[in-house]
Design an enzyme around this catalytic site. Structure first.
Site, PDB file in Angstrom:
ATOM      1  N   PHE A   1     -16.663   1.549   8.590  1.00  0.00           N
ATOM      2  CA  PHE A   1     -17.608   0.738   9.214  1.00  0.00           C
ATOM      3  C   PHE A   1     -18.458   1.604  10.239  1.00  0.00           C
ATOM      4  O   PHE A   1     -18.068   2.631  10.823  1.00  0.00           O
ATOM      5  CB  PHE A   1     -16.721  -0.279  10.210  1.00  0.00           C
ATOM      6  CG  PHE A   1     -15.844  -1.224   9.703  1.00  0.00           C
ATOM      7  CD1 PHE A   1     -16.411  -2.380   9.112  1.00  0.00           C
ATOM      8  CD2 PHE A   1     -14.465  -0.895   9.529  1.00  0.00           C
ATOM      9  CE1 PHE A   1     -15.460  -3.051   8.771  1.00  0.00           C
ATOM     10  CE2 PHE A   1     -13.712  -1.823   9.025  1.00  0.00           C
ATOM     11  CZ  PHE A   1     -14.177  -2.829   8.552  1.00  0.00           C
ATOM     12  N   ASP A   2     -19.737   1.557  10.229  1.00  0.00           N
ATOM     13  CA  ASP A   2     -20.537   2.076  11.017  1.00  0.00           C
ATOM     14  C   ASP A   2     -20.197   1.215  12.391  1.00  0.00           C
ATOM     15  O   ASP A   2     -19.772   0.419  12.702  1.00  0.00           O
ATOM     16  CB  ASP A   2     -22.119   1.932  10.753  1.00  0.00           C
ATOM     17  CG  ASP A   2     -22.890   2.595  11.583  1.00  0.00           C
ATOM     18  OD1 ASP A   2     -22.987   3.521  12.392  1.00  0.00           O
ATOM     19  OD2 ASP A   2     -23.936   1.822  11.840  1.00  0.00           O
ATOM     20  N   GLY A   3     -20.729   1.878  13.495  1.00  0.00           N
ATOM     21  CA  GLY A   3     -20.503   1.361  14.654  1.00  0.00           C
ATOM     22  C   GLY A   3     -21.727   0.468  15.245  1.00  0.00           C
ATOM     23  O   GLY A   3     -21.552  -0.922  15.189  1.00  0.00           O
TER      24      GLY A   3
ATOM     25  N   PHE B   1     -19.784  -0.041   5.173  1.00  0.00           N
ATOM     26  CA  PHE B   1     -20.591  -1.053   6.095  1.00  0.00           C
ATOM     27  C   PHE B   1     -21.646  -0.202   7.063  1.00  0.00           C
ATOM     28  O   PHE B   1     -21.038   0.223   7.883  1.00  0.00           O
ATOM     29  CB  PHE B   1     -19.959  -2.367   6.550  1.00  0.00           C
ATOM     30  CG  PHE B   1     -19.216  -2.939   5.706  1.00  0.00           C
ATOM     31  CD1 PHE B   1     -19.620  -3.675   4.588  1.00  0.00           C
ATOM     32  CD2 PHE B   1     -17.811  -3.072   5.708  1.00  0.00           C
ATOM     33  CE1 PHE B   1     -19.117  -4.530   3.618  1.00  0.00           C
ATOM     34  CE2 PHE B   1     -16.914  -3.640   4.905  1.00  0.00           C
ATOM     35  CZ  PHE B   1     -17.790  -4.282   3.680  1.00  0.00           C
TER      36      PHE B   1
ATOM     37  N   ASP C   1     -25.899  -0.516   8.874  1.00  0.00           N
ATOM     38  CA  ASP C   1     -27.067  -1.282   9.131  1.00  0.00           C
ATOM     39  C   ASP C   1     -28.173  -0.518   8.619  1.00  0.00           C
ATOM     40  O   ASP C   1     -29.046  -0.884   8.364  1.00  0.00           O
ATOM     41  CB  ASP C   1     -27.072  -1.839  10.360  1.00  0.00           C
ATOM     42  CG  ASP C   1     -27.270  -0.318  11.476  1.00  0.00           C
ATOM     43  OD1 ASP C   1     -28.439  -0.417  12.220  1.00  0.00           O
ATOM     44  OD2 ASP C   1     -26.552   0.490  11.485  1.00  0.00           O
TER      45      ASP C   1
END
Length: 301
Positions: free
Chosen positions: A161-163, A273, A275
């Site tokens: 995951f991105d943060g 994932f 954004d």
């Protein structure tokens, strides 16, 4: 969020994410709905090839076999097909032995409205509009990007995951976008002990963490990683936020703006994932990638 499945981890997936439906989709785009319907019926006994999310779904469902007893993971098919044209999809599910029994066939309409009704923690699709609608309704969702990645031939499932704007809100990313790196670093250092608000994937991460806790740490088939462009001193707020949430992340990579693709390959992510489209482009040749169209990075100027 609905609790009709109790404490299960519930994943919704579109038929085009689960299987390779590119050929039939070309028929739809070039010849229209009637031709598409005929094509699907004529080919309903032909097994579909696995799609982008197939390896992840297969590994998720194997978790039920490892735990035994009442299944702890539920995968639900959401499709724009009608039940008639969707028969080929269910025939393929049966062929591969996937324990998927629930579905919503929406006859050309968007299926996102059933994501909340089923109480899903995550929705994966190849349709960006459906994904945006799911996110707007408070459900973690991502648009799967076609990639050249290959499935790791084991049962361990690795999420990355991105943060900011994924696990966390985009509050910090707004500072970076509007005022630059120096202001971002100063702001994060000043707010190091102030937990960030949750982003769209917080509840999905919590559900994963709950499922992980059912296994001994050394034999858990699920592994999670945070892969972020942040670096010290902006790391401290991340660590303290996860501590406040009482969520364990197995690996944390603070890359300070380095491209993420090679690090995701080294980690062995089954799906990542993020954004930001640029990070997704870097990742997609190495791992299956889901774009999360959320936050300031996805706003039109």
């Amino acid at each position: 969020m609905s609790k009709i499945f109790g404490d299960k981890l519930v994943i919704a997936i579109s038929s085009r994410a689960l299987f390779d439906l590119d050929e039939s989709h070309r028929v739809y785009e070039q010849e229209g709905l009637d031709a598409y319907s005929r094509y699907q019926v004529e080919h309903e006994d032909e097994v579909l090839a696995p799609g982008e999310a197939f390896p992840m779904v297969k590994k998720l469902l194997r978790i039920n076999e490892r735990l035994g007893g009442e299944p702890r993971v539920e995968v639900i098919l959401l499709s724009r097909n009608s039940a008639d044209t969707g028969l080929r999809v269910f025939n393929s599910i049966e062929h591969y032995g996937l324990s998927i029994t629930r579905a919503a066939f929406c006859g050309g309409e968007s299926p996102y409205r059933y994501v909340s009704a089923f109480g899903c923690h995550l929705f994966l699709s190849t349709n960006a509009e459906d994904v945006c609608n799911a996110l707007d309704n408070g459900v973690a969702a991502a648009t799967l990007i076609s990639s050249g990645s290959r499935d790791r031939n084991d049962d361990e499932l690795r999420f990355a995951f991105d943060g900011d704007a994924v696990l966390f809100s985009d509050e910090s990313e707004r500072v970076f976008k509007e005022s630059g790196l120096a202001a971002f670093t100063q702001s994060e250092k000043a707010a190091a002990r102030q937990p960030m608000s949750g982003g769209p994937f917080k509840h999905f991460l919590q559900a994963l963490h709950t499922l992980q806790s059912e296994f001994p740490p050394k034999s858990c088939p699920i592994r999670t990683a945070l892969v972020t462009a942040r670096s010290a001193p902006a790391h401290e707020r991340v660590v303290r936020t996860l501590r406040t949430w009482d969520i364990r992340i197995d690996e944390s990579l603070f890359l300070g703006g380095l491209e993420k693709g090679s690090f995701l390959k080294s980690y062995g992510a089954d799906v990542f994932f993020d954004d930001q489209q640029a990070h997704c482009e870097s990742a997609k040749s190495h791992v299956a990638t889901g774009h999360v169209p959320h936050g300031i990075a996805n706003r039109e100027d």
